[in-house]
Design a protein around this motif. Sequence first.
Motif, PDB file in Angstrom:
ATOM      1  N   ASN A   1     -86.934  -3.852  -3.755  1.00 20.11           N
ATOM      2  CA  ASN A   1     -86.155  -5.075  -3.691  1.00 20.11           C
ATOM      3  C   ASN A   1     -84.887  -4.958  -4.533  1.00 20.11           C
ATOM      4  O   ASN A   1     -83.791  -5.323  -4.090  1.00 20.11           O
ATOM      5  N   ASP A   2     -85.032  -4.436  -5.737  1.00 21.10           N
ATOM      6  CA  ASP A   2     -83.880  -4.270  -6.615  1.00 21.10           C
ATOM      7  C   ASP A   2     -82.904  -3.259  -6.028  1.00 21.10           C
ATOM      8  O   ASP A   2     -81.689  -3.421  -6.117  1.00 21.10           O
ATOM      9  N   GLY A   3     -83.451  -2.178  -5.428  1.00 24.65           N
ATOM     10  CA  GLY A   3     -82.586  -1.165  -4.836  1.00 24.65           C
ATOM     11  C   GLY A   3     -81.739  -1.728  -3.710  1.00 24.65           C
ATOM     12  O   GLY A   3     -80.532  -1.460  -3.633  1.00 24.65           O
ATOM     13  N   ILE A   4     -82.347  -2.506  -2.825  1.00 25.92           N
ATOM     14  CA  ILE A   4     -81.609  -3.081  -1.704  1.00 25.92           C
ATOM     15  C   ILE A   4     -80.582  -4.098  -2.193  1.00 25.92           C
ATOM     16  O   ILE A   4     -79.389  -4.024  -1.863  1.00 25.92           O
ATOM     17  N   ILE A   5     -81.043  -5.055  -3.000  1.00 32.12           N
ATOM     18  CA  ILE A   5     -80.151  -6.146  -3.403  1.00 32.12           C
ATOM     19  C   ILE A   5     -79.028  -5.662  -4.314  1.00 32.12           C
ATOM     20  O   ILE A   5     -77.856  -5.991  -4.083  1.00 32.12           O
TER      21      ILE A   5
ATOM     22  N   SER B   1     -91.480   2.947  -9.139  1.00 34.16           N
ATOM     23  CA  SER B   1     -90.244   2.177  -9.242  1.00 34.16           C
ATOM     24  C   SER B   1     -89.030   3.011  -8.859  1.00 34.16           C
ATOM     25  O   SER B   1     -88.148   2.549  -8.127  1.00 34.16           O
ATOM     26  N   ALA B   2     -88.964   4.251  -9.371  1.00 34.99           N
ATOM     27  CA  ALA B   2     -87.811   5.112  -9.081  1.00 34.99           C
ATOM     28  C   ALA B   2     -87.723   5.440  -7.598  1.00 34.99           C
ATOM     29  O   ALA B   2     -86.647   5.340  -6.981  1.00 34.99           O
ATOM     30  N   LEU B   3     -88.839   5.841  -7.005  1.00 38.28           N
ATOM     31  CA  LEU B   3     -88.843   6.187  -5.583  1.00 38.28           C
ATOM     32  C   LEU B   3     -88.548   4.968  -4.717  1.00 38.28           C
ATOM     33  O   LEU B   3     -87.810   5.056  -3.729  1.00 38.28           O
ATOM     34  N   ALA B   4     -89.122   3.835  -5.093  1.00 37.40           N
ATOM     35  CA  ALA B   4     -88.896   2.618  -4.314  1.00 37.40           C
ATOM     36  C   ALA B   4     -87.448   2.160  -4.415  1.00 37.40           C
ATOM     37  O   ALA B   4     -86.848   1.751  -3.419  1.00 37.40           O
ATOM     38  N   PHE B   5     -86.879   2.242  -5.621  1.00 35.04           N
ATOM     39  CA  PHE B   5     -85.477   1.845  -5.787  1.00 35.04           C
ATOM     40  C   PHE B   5     -84.572   2.738  -4.951  1.00 35.04           C
ATOM     41  O   PHE B   5     -83.685   2.254  -4.242  1.00 35.04           O
ATOM     42  N   ALA B   6     -84.788   4.059  -5.038  1.00 38.16           N
ATOM     43  CA  ALA B   6     -83.954   4.992  -4.275  1.00 38.16           C
ATOM     44  C   ALA B   6     -84.089   4.746  -2.777  1.00 38.16           C
ATOM     45  O   ALA B   6     -83.098   4.798  -2.037  1.00 38.16           O
TER      46      ALA B   6
END
Length: 229
Positions: free
Chosen positions: A23-27, A150-155
């Motif tokens: 969510n943070d990565g997209i937004i 978190s890192a993989l999801a953000f990327a």
Amino acid sequence: MPHHEMHFLQRSGWLRAAVLGANDGIISTASLLMGVAAAGTDSHTLLITGVAGLTAGALSMATGEYVSVSSQTDIEQADLAREARELKDNPDSELRELTGIYIQRGLSPQLAGQVAQALSQHDSLAAHARDELGLNEANRANPLQAALASALAFASGASLPLITAWLAPHAQVQAWLIGSTLPFLALLGAIAARTGGANLLHGASRVVLWGALALVITALIGRWFGVNV
């Protein structure tokens, strides 16, 4: 017999980190690109900004999750060590405490005493960790797992608006970002809700609402300042 039934709570640790990261990565990346595009930058600068945002964000998320969850782990370990000392120094008092917990949960005093005695003989520290401290394997903190998730999801999340900005005609990049980011967020919210056993509509709508707000605000700020980076 061993208990093999899966519950949604067992997914809470990695699911929270993964959903927060994606969510943070997209937004954040889409908002960053919206603001920079609104400021009138060229395509090359826009893509460099997006790549930098993806890299910095993924590392920041991993570091933040690791530090945060490690602190939680430290607290858990300190509580377990304190409980172990109390069990060693005052076993009778701890047994009465455990019995009282089961009485409060609805067992009769006699049955509560029997249950407390049996569980204490099996593994007294595990019994107190679970029933007094509220710790169990399903919700125990795992710093490395949370950091990697978190890192993989953000990327992964950040790559979606970045690819959109790369493919979009420069004059239409803001419209493309809005048109792709909101469906991405809706899909993410629905997947998270489905995985966690929550309502799909609520999960999707709340993510889309805050994502749209972030995109609009950063676009207005970029247009207001109009600074080329």
